[in-house]
Write an enzyme that holds these catalytic residues in place. Structure first.
Site, mmCIF file in Angstrom:
data_model
loop_
_atom_site.group_PDB
_atom_site.id
_atom_site.type_symbol
_atom_site.label_atom_id
_atom_site.label_comp_id
_atom_site.label_asym_id
_atom_site.label_seq_id
_atom_site.Cartn_x
_atom_site.Cartn_y
_atom_site.Cartn_z
ATOM 1 N N ASP A 63 32.841 5.045 6.056
ATOM 2 C CA ASP A 63 33.623 3.661 5.429
ATOM 3 C C ASP A 63 32.514 3.487 4.803
ATOM 4 O O ASP A 63 31.065 2.986 5.424
ATOM 5 C CB ASP A 63 34.359 2.673 6.068
ATOM 6 C CG ASP A 63 34.934 2.713 7.326
ATOM 7 O OD1 ASP A 63 32.844 2.854 7.836
ATOM 8 O OD2 ASP A 63 35.442 2.228 8.433
ATOM 9 N N ASP A 132 42.944 -3.127 16.594
ATOM 10 C CA ASP A 132 44.503 -2.877 15.414
ATOM 11 C C ASP A 132 45.104 -2.129 15.864
ATOM 12 O O ASP A 132 46.136 -1.343 14.826
ATOM 13 C CB ASP A 132 43.982 -3.952 14.436
ATOM 14 C CG ASP A 132 43.576 -3.530 13.431
ATOM 15 O OD1 ASP A 132 42.768 -2.464 13.741
ATOM 16 O OD2 ASP A 132 42.937 -3.924 12.481
ATOM 17 N N HIS A 134 42.875 0.727 13.675
ATOM 18 C CA HIS A 134 42.982 1.833 12.609
ATOM 19 C C HIS A 134 42.196 2.397 12.581
ATOM 20 O O HIS A 134 41.194 2.041 14.471
ATOM 21 C CB HIS A 134 41.821 0.608 11.849
ATOM 22 C CG HIS A 134 40.502 -0.202 11.345
ATOM 23 N ND1 HIS A 134 40.329 -1.310 11.983
ATOM 24 C CD2 HIS A 134 39.777 0.085 13.235
ATOM 25 C CE1 HIS A 134 38.647 -1.527 12.098
ATOM 26 N NE2 HIS A 134 38.490 -0.820 12.958
ATOM 27 N N GLU A 139 43.575 -0.591 7.186
ATOM 28 C CA GLU A 139 44.182 -1.211 8.565
ATOM 29 C C GLU A 139 46.176 -0.974 8.436
ATOM 30 O O GLU A 139 45.920 0.032 8.031
ATOM 31 C CB GLU A 139 43.903 -3.343 7.385
ATOM 32 C CG GLU A 139 42.224 -2.858 8.271
ATOM 33 C CD GLU A 139 41.758 -3.102 9.548
ATOM 34 O OE1 GLU A 139 42.380 -2.853 10.555
ATOM 35 O OE2 GLU A 139 40.830 -4.160 9.168
#
Ligand code: PGA
Length: 256
Positions: A63, A132, A134, A139
């Protein structure tokens, strides 16, 4: 999934580094998927110290932030060169990191997928995990079949990454990330998670239901995923005794 709980992040990282070195020695033109963040920094240091031959290796990063200049110290481009690429003999032409400033994002994302395919697919993907759940920057609520595309970061992730930027407002809100489908195509995964702040996401990933609300949980469907943990990241696992026993009693032929 194979869950490898070690006495420290350092010990877990050493085992992970040997797995990666094994792939590079067996296949000199291996295609690696690489991750950024605090977690893999030590892994890259160990790989650098191993003096492996990277001349034929190709890499694809997961990313990149959208809109951050490539040369910005917090771009993942800068991160990768500072923490790995400038210390090894990889051919810069074989390094691929999404371009957060591509004029046409949609075609850039498509081309990124094509390049991975043309390289023969990713042999081994290094992964961290967000608090979270990810992977990459997929996400919660990301499609489990998604491909490389633009995503919007959650508040949680921007808060988590504020430490790199000074404050949350400086963290870009948009990113390009390999999709979950892209990540699942990799032949092997090495996921590292250290510290108590990762314990919940790790437990949900390993022992919870498969759900887009915990994107990493899709790795339960992958045939070759190893999860390397320190005791703090493992502390919410129900079956940690079992995972420890399995690892300690692995037959020799399984120890690669
Ligand atoms: P970290 O990030 O290694 O900095 O904790 C992991 C991630 O967000 O995937």
């Amino acid at each position: 999934m194979e869950i490898i709980i070690q006495a420290s992040a350092q010990a877990a990282t050493e085992i992970a580094s040997r797995t990666i070195a094994h792939v590079l020695r067996r296949k000199p033109h291996a295609v690696l998927g690489l991750a950024t963040g605090s977690t893999p920094v030590q892994l890259y240091k160990l790989l650098i110290d191993m003096n492996l031959d990277w001349r034929q290796v190709s890499s694809f990063n997961l990313d990149e932030y959208v809109g951050l200049p490539k040369a910005h110290p917090q771009s993942y481009h800068s991160f990768m060169w500072a923490n790995l690429f400038k210390h090894i003999n990889i051919d810069p032409q074989n390094v691929h990191i999404p371009d957060g400033n591509a004029p046409d994002m949609a075609s850039h994302c498509l081309a990124y997928e094509q390049k991975i395919r043309q390289a023969g697919g990713i042999d081994l993907q290094v992964l961290g995990i967000g608090t979270d759940g990810h992977i990459g920057f997929n996400e919660p609520s990301s499609s489990l079949g998604s491909r490389t595309r633009i995503k919007t970061l959650t508040r949680q992730t921007r808060q988590d990454n504020a430490r790199f930027f000074g404050n949350e407002d400086q963290v870009p809100s948009h990113v390009i990330t390999m999709g979950i489908g892209t990540i699942m195509d990799a032949r092997q995964h090495v996921l590292l998670a250290f510290g108590p702040h990762k314990a919940r996401a790790v437990a949900q990933t390993v022992e919870g239901p498969i759900t887009a609300m915990v994107p990493a949980s899709i790795l339960q469907m992958h045939p070759d995923t190893r999860v390397y943990l320190d005791p703090e990241a493992a502390e919410q696992l129900q079956r940690s005794d079992y995972y420890r026993w399995v690892f300690e009693h692995k037959p020799l032929w399984q120890r690669v």
